[in-house]
Design an enzyme around this catalytic site. Structure first.
Site, PDB file in Angstrom:
ATOM      1  CB  ALA A 174      41.359 -74.453  81.326  1.00  0.00           C
ATOM      2  CG  ASP A 175      42.208 -72.670  76.177  1.00  0.00           C
ATOM      3  OD1 ASP A 175      41.664 -73.149  75.425  1.00  0.00           O
ATOM      4  OD2 ASP A 175      42.382 -71.577  76.739  1.00  0.00           O
ATOM      5  N   GLY A 176      45.415 -75.776  77.590  1.00  0.00           N
ATOM      6  CA  GLY A 176      46.512 -76.434  77.135  1.00  0.00           C
ATOM      7  C   GLY A 176      46.145 -78.187  77.424  1.00  0.00           C
ATOM      8  CB  ALA A 179      45.465 -78.729  73.546  1.00  0.00           C
TER       9      ALA A 179
END
Length: 403
Positions: A174-176, A179
């Site tokens: 999810a962070d990737g 980003a």
């Protein structure tokens, strides 16, 4: 392309980015912008540093994740929670194009760095606010991490075996995704600024981008009341689609997203008769016969070694890929041809091999100019050249713990 300390221009040359974010969506968005030429100033707390320095494995006390996540960034220290620290950031923002932050809503405001004040100092500033749940709503002030987004977006609910638990990814999915979404939003805002002359605020909630990757699931529920269940490595949209073990103990993945590929696979494995079945004409209908199709494909693959399987699929123009771990990625000739894993010389650790820039532009390619630097390595340069502070003033701020 990896051009360290070279002169290859990136498409974002001249764009100045303040990265005051941590863990991991905001910083990775700044990494992408830096890879394509932006001057990224990474701001860390002067005593604690960025938490990513201590995440994962280290070598000689140096965080390896940091080396990738903060490549192409100038490292400065600043305590934003102090009046003098906030004043430094405000002055840097006055000469910047982008500021990326991921504090809980209200934190910048408490420090006197609200979007309104930042825009008073620099009306052209693009401010990206990356949080778990967004700037408004009943959950806005909750601590938010990618794991929670993977759970709440519906991703975990459809991931895993049918009789097993919901499954989280073993990396920051999810962070990737957030980003890359953030970097896209920033470039859109910069493009719009060329017309309006004004910056704006980007409100990015980490719980949202994964929803787009779920494809038609919201529509299926809205229009048909259909919930997608966990299917392991199978797909509800086509078959055969699974992982299969070869005779020599390796694994391959087979995809048949298009009808003609599905037909080629079944001819290859010696079962052309199923192509004539009425249900074989559509992906969803094929998926309902996955047991039969997996038995045909899996049985054929199990009788052959990996190299033979891949070669046969290639001759048949069917879609197959060996399942790699990172060692295989390093050795694969296609990745080598693309320079996907490139070498970066680092003053602390020597040659480092890491992921290269995301894509190749023909005229203004991105580049890795240096790996993540030591804490505060660029304090003198940034505070001196950009803000005009002399050595005595920088020393005073360091002594007070502001930087």
């Amino acid at each position: 392309m990896c051009v360290q300390n070279g002169s290859v221009a990136g498409p974002l040359d001249g764009i100045v980015v303040l990265d005051v974010a941590t863990l991991f969506a905001g910083p990775l968005a700044a990494t992408v912008l830096g890879d394509y030429g932006a001057e990224v100033i990474k701001v860390e707390h002067p005593r604690h540093g960025d938490p990513s320095r201590k995440h994962g494995h280290t070598k000689d006390g140096v965080g390896l994740w940091w080396k990738m996540l903060s490549r192409n960034k100038k490292a400065v220290t600043c305590d934003l929670g102090t009046a003098e620290g906030a004043a430094l950031i405000l002055r840097l923002a006055a000469g910047a194009d982008v500021l990326i932050e991921n504090f809980r809503p209200g934190t910048l405001e408490r420090w006197g760095l609200s979007p309104e004040r930042l825009h008073d100092a620099n009306p052209r500033l693009v401010i990206a606010r990356v949080t778990g749940f967004g700037q408004a709503g009943p959950y806005a002030h909750r601590p938010g991490f990618g794991t929670l987004a993977e759970a709440m977006s519906g991703f975990a609910a459809v991931t895993g075996e049918p009789d097993g638990p919901p499954t989280l990814p073993p990396f920051g999915l999810a962070d990737g995704v957030s980003a890359l979404t953030c970097a896209n939003a920033v470039t859109m805002a910069l493009y719009e600024r060329e017309r309006s002359g004004r910056g704006q605020v980007i409100d990015l909630a980490i719980i949202e981008p994964l929803l787009t990757l779920l494809g038609p699931q919201p529509l299926w529920w809205d229009q048909l009341g259909v919930l997608q269940e966990r299917t392991g490595n199978r797909s509800v949209n086509n078959a055969p689609r699974n992982t299969y073990r070869t005779r020599d103990g390796r694994w391959v993945a087979v995809s048949t997203s298009s009808q003609n590929i599905a037909e080629r696979v079944m001819r290859l494995v010696g079962h052309p008769e199923v192509i004539e079945e009425p249900w074989f004409a559509g992906g969803a209908d094929r998926a309902r016969h996955a047991d039969l199709l997996d038995a045909h494909v899996g049985g054929w693959i199990a009788e052959r070694d990996l190299d033979e399987v891949v070669a046969a699929f290639e001759r048949a123009q069917a879609a197959v890929a060996p399942i790699y771990d990172i060692r295989d990625v390093f050795d694969d000739p296609q990745y080598r041809a693309l320079d996907t894993i490139t070498t970066v010389d680092d003053a602390e650790l020597g040659p480092l091999r890491m992921q290269n820039v995301l894509f190749r532009l023909s005229r203004t390619p991105g580049s890795i100019r240096w790996a993540g630097p030591p804490m505060g390595a660029h304090n003198d340069e940034v505070y001196g050249s950009r803000l005009g502070l002399d050595a005595d003033e920088i020393a005073r701020l360091r002594e007070k713990g502001v930087i």
